[in-house]
Design a protein around this motif. Structure first.
Motif, PDB file in Angstrom:
ATOM      1  N   SER A  36       0.818  -1.210   0.000  1.00 40.19           N
ATOM      2  CA  SER A  36       0.000   0.000   0.000  1.00 40.19           C
ATOM      3  C   SER A  36       0.855   1.265   0.000  1.00 40.19           C
ATOM      4  N   TYR A  37       2.132   1.146   0.394  1.00 41.75           N
ATOM      5  CA  TYR A  37       2.994   2.323   0.468  1.00 41.75           C
ATOM      6  C   TYR A  37       4.049   2.372  -0.636  1.00 41.75           C
ATOM      7  N   SER A  38       4.471   1.232  -1.130  1.00 41.03           N
ATOM      8  CA  SER A  38       5.631   1.175  -2.018  1.00 41.03           C
ATOM      9  C   SER A  38       5.292   0.502  -3.348  1.00 41.03           C
ATOM     10  N   ASP A  39       5.987   0.930  -4.402  1.00 36.49           N
ATOM     11  CA  ASP A  39       5.805   0.334  -5.722  1.00 36.49           C
ATOM     12  C   ASP A  39       6.889  -0.694  -6.040  1.00 36.49           C
ATOM     13  N   LYS A  40       7.759  -0.977  -5.080  1.00 32.82           N
ATOM     14  CA  LYS A  40       8.834  -1.937  -5.320  1.00 32.82           C
ATOM     15  C   LYS A  40       8.252  -3.314  -5.639  1.00 32.82           C
ATOM     16  N   THR A  41       8.876  -4.005  -6.588  1.00 34.99           N
ATOM     17  CA  THR A  41       8.383  -5.331  -6.963  1.00 34.99           C
ATOM     18  C   THR A  41       8.952  -6.425  -6.067  1.00 34.99           C
ATOM     19  N   VAL A  42      10.133  -6.195  -5.496  1.00 34.11           N
ATOM     20  CA  VAL A  42      10.736  -7.156  -4.564  1.00 34.11           C
ATOM     21  C   VAL A  42      11.133  -6.408  -3.296  1.00 34.11           C
ATOM     22  N   SER A  43      10.551  -6.815  -2.183  1.00 34.61           N
ATOM     23  CA  SER A  43      10.841  -6.180  -0.900  1.00 34.61           C
ATOM     24  C   SER A  43      11.168  -7.264   0.118  1.00 34.61           C
ATOM     25  N   THR A  44      11.681  -6.836   1.243  1.00 35.79           N
ATOM     26  CA  THR A  44      11.879  -7.746   2.366  1.00 35.79           C
ATOM     27  C   THR A  44      10.967  -7.305   3.507  1.00 35.79           C
ATOM     28  N   TYR A  45      10.821  -8.171   4.493  1.00 40.84           N
ATOM     29  CA  TYR A  45      10.009  -7.771   5.640  1.00 40.84           C
ATOM     30  C   TYR A  45      10.626  -6.558   6.328  1.00 40.84           C
ATOM     31  N   ILE A  46      11.948  -6.450   6.307  1.00 38.05           N
ATOM     32  CA  ILE A  46      12.620  -5.303   6.919  1.00 38.05           C
ATOM     33  C   ILE A  46      12.156  -4.007   6.254  1.00 38.05           C
ATOM     34  N   ASP A  47      11.943  -4.059   4.929  1.00 35.21           N
ATOM     35  CA  ASP A  47      11.444  -2.880   4.209  1.00 35.21           C
ATOM     36  C   ASP A  47      10.067  -2.466   4.719  1.00 35.21           C
ATOM     37  N   ALA A  48       9.299  -3.437   5.200  1.00 35.95           N
ATOM     38  CA  ALA A  48       7.921  -3.158   5.618  1.00 35.95           C
ATOM     39  C   ALA A  48       7.843  -2.537   7.009  1.00 35.95           C
ATOM     40  N   VAL A  49       8.885  -2.705   7.826  1.00 38.06           N
ATOM     41  CA  VAL A  49       8.832  -2.254   9.223  1.00 38.06           C
ATOM     42  C   VAL A  49       8.481  -0.771   9.350  1.00 38.06           C
ATOM     43  N   PRO A  50       9.122   0.150   8.585  1.00 40.53           N
ATOM     44  CA  PRO A  50       8.739   1.564   8.725  1.00 40.53           C
ATOM     45  C   PRO A  50       7.267   1.820   8.422  1.00 40.53           C
ATOM     46  N   PHE A  51       6.709   1.087   7.450  1.00 44.23           N
ATOM     47  CA  PHE A  51       5.314   1.304   7.078  1.00 44.23           C
ATOM     48  C   PHE A  51       4.370   0.746   8.143  1.00 44.23           C
ATOM     49  N   ILE A  52       4.789  -0.330   8.801  1.00 48.97           N
ATOM     50  CA  ILE A  52       4.000  -0.862   9.918  1.00 48.97           C
ATOM     51  C   ILE A  52       3.944   0.179  11.037  1.00 48.97           C
ATOM     52  N   LEU A  53       5.084   0.827  11.290  1.00 43.99           N
ATOM     53  CA  LEU A  53       5.133   1.860  12.328  1.00 43.99           C
ATOM     54  C   LEU A  53       4.281   3.069  11.941  1.00 43.99           C
ATOM     55  N   ILE A  54       4.305   3.431  10.661  1.00 47.89           N
ATOM     56  CA  ILE A  54       3.498   4.562  10.196  1.00 47.89           C
ATOM     57  C   ILE A  54       2.027   4.328  10.510  1.00 47.89           C
ATOM     58  N   ASP A  55       1.579   3.099  10.328  1.00 48.01           N
ATOM     59  CA  ASP A  55       0.160   2.793  10.541  1.00 48.01           C
ATOM     60  C   ASP A  55      -0.243   2.894  12.013  1.00 48.01           C
ATOM     61  N   GLN A  56       0.745   2.938  12.904  1.00 48.92           N
ATOM     62  CA  GLN A  56       0.441   3.085  14.328  1.00 48.92           C
ATOM     63  C   GLN A  56       0.286   4.549  14.726  1.00 48.92           C
ATOM     64  N   ILE A  57       0.621   5.458  13.811  1.00 54.15           N
ATOM     65  CA  ILE A  57       0.581   6.892  14.105  1.00 54.15           C
ATOM     66  C   ILE A  57      -0.822   7.441  13.860  1.00 54.15           C
ATOM     67  N   ALA A  58      -1.301   8.265  14.750  1.00 51.68           N
ATOM     68  CA  ALA A  58      -2.623   8.880  14.592  1.00 51.68           C
ATOM     69  C   ALA A  58      -2.656   9.735  13.329  1.00 51.68           C
ATOM     70  N   SER A  59      -3.834   9.827  12.715  1.00 53.07           N
ATOM     71  CA  SER A  59      -3.964  10.526  11.431  1.00 53.07           C
ATOM     72  C   SER A  59      -3.568  11.998  11.527  1.00 53.07           C
ATOM     73  N   ASP A  60      -3.903  12.668  12.633  1.00 52.09           N
ATOM     74  CA  ASP A  60      -3.531  14.084  12.746  1.00 52.09           C
ATOM     75  C   ASP A  60      -2.025  14.246  12.883  1.00 52.09           C
ATOM     76  N   THR A  61      -1.373  13.263  13.529  1.00 49.69           N
ATOM     77  CA  THR A  61       0.091  13.313  13.650  1.00 49.69           C
ATOM     78  C   THR A  61       0.739  13.087  12.299  1.00 49.69           C
ATOM     79  N   ARG A  62       0.161  12.212  11.480  1.00 51.80           N
ATOM     80  CA  ARG A  62       0.691  11.997  10.129  1.00 51.80           C
ATOM     81  C   ARG A  62       0.650  13.301   9.338  1.00 51.80           C
TER      82      ARG A  62
END
Length: 294
Positions: A187-213
């Motif tokens: 949902s965040y990246s257009d990369k065709t090959v990623s690792t789970y490590i690549d996903a960690v920042p996006f998982i953290l982003i989803d924990q942030i409140a919408s107004d903080t984003r």
């Protein structure tokens, strides 16, 4: 939509909620969002079917029958296992391609040909699932697999490569983490090959409140938020590990032109993206902004 349909059809289920043995009892449909739902054939009248076909796509289940090894791995990822003694090196690779691009059986044959052996492939539905690599003897290039599938079968596919694991007790939890991580990174990246490590920042982003984003976007990107070409340049520079030469080649741009754009971003934001930690903050802000504008 699913919630409203369940009020009308009490037997409605999602594809991955039931076992293979009972799927024939249901008539299957796909929503615009790609969700596969089934309704018990006994609950559907001819009129119901006609109405559902007006806003849902008919869906034919065509998942290959699982091998004994695949059934065993299905058990491993579906249940908690306390076995920490068995010596086994493995990892999960999540895959996803657009529905109806290729039959699952053909996809499975293509993957097995690339590995030159039978590998367990566990389908979540007809276009998503995981490949199980066990005791790998050599590194597999998933970029190369994508190139082959695109050139030979015209299939656009994405992979998320999980970490190596060594005990079966981690299979269930790691599978859940990988699937959740894949959904985030797609949902965040257009990369065709990623690792789970690549996903960690996006998982953290989803924990942030919408107004903080919104605050992060505003405070980090400032007025550059309206300059998509500039943000694309900055994003590519970060993706190229802050290497000017590689970035210029990637963007088909002269080094001096690239340098001018990077200086322009620094001038407008006060952020020096040549510094790793500042670059990471900018990348997160750009990712949040892209997600909000989808």
């Amino acid at each position: 939509m699913i919630k409203q349909l369940r009020k009308i059809f009490s037997s409605l289920v999602l594809f991955n909620e039931i076992s293979d043995k009972t799927r024939d009892k249901f008539k299957w449909f796909m929503t615009d969002g790609g969700q596969v739902i089934g309704i018990d054939r006994k609950e559907l009248t001819e009129k119901d079917s006609t109405l559902l076909h007006m806003f849902l796509y008919p869906y034919n289940i065509s998942i290959p029958e699982m091998t004994a090894e695949e059934k065993q791995w299905k058990t491993y990822i579906s249940t908690e296992i306390s076995d920490n003694t068995r010596s086994l090196t493995y990892r999960f690779i999540y895959f996803s391609y657009q529905p109806f691009q290729i039959e699952p059986e053909s996809f499975k044959e293509a993957i097995n040909e690339f590995y030159a052996r039978q590998v367990p492939i566990l389908f979540e539905n007809d276009h998503e699932g995981i490949i199980v690599e066990t005791n790998p003897s050599e590194d597999i290039s998933y970029e190369q697999i994508i190139d082959v599938l695109m050139s030979d079968l015209y299939v656009k596919i994405k992979f998320v490569v999980g970490p190596y694991l060594y005990t079966l007790s981690k299979a269930n939890r790691n599978h859940q983490i990988l699937v959740n991580g894949a959904n985030k990174i797609f949902s965040y990246s257009d990369k065709t090959v990623s690792t789970y490590i690549d996903a960690v920042p996006f998982i953290l982003i989803d924990q942030i409140a919408s107004d903080t984003r919104a605050d992060i976007i505003d405070s980090v990107l400032g007025e550059t938020i309206h300059d998509q070409d500039l943000l694309k340049t900055v994003e590519t520079f970060i993706a190229c590990n802050l290497n000017v030469s590689v970035t210029a080649k990637e963007l088909y741009m002269h080094r001096n032109s690239l340098q001018y754009r990077l200086d322009k971003f620094t001038e407008k934001t006060g952020i020096d993206i040549r510094q790793f930690h500042q670059a990471m903050t900018v990348l997160l802000a750009i990712s949040i902004n892209k997600q909000l504008n989808k």
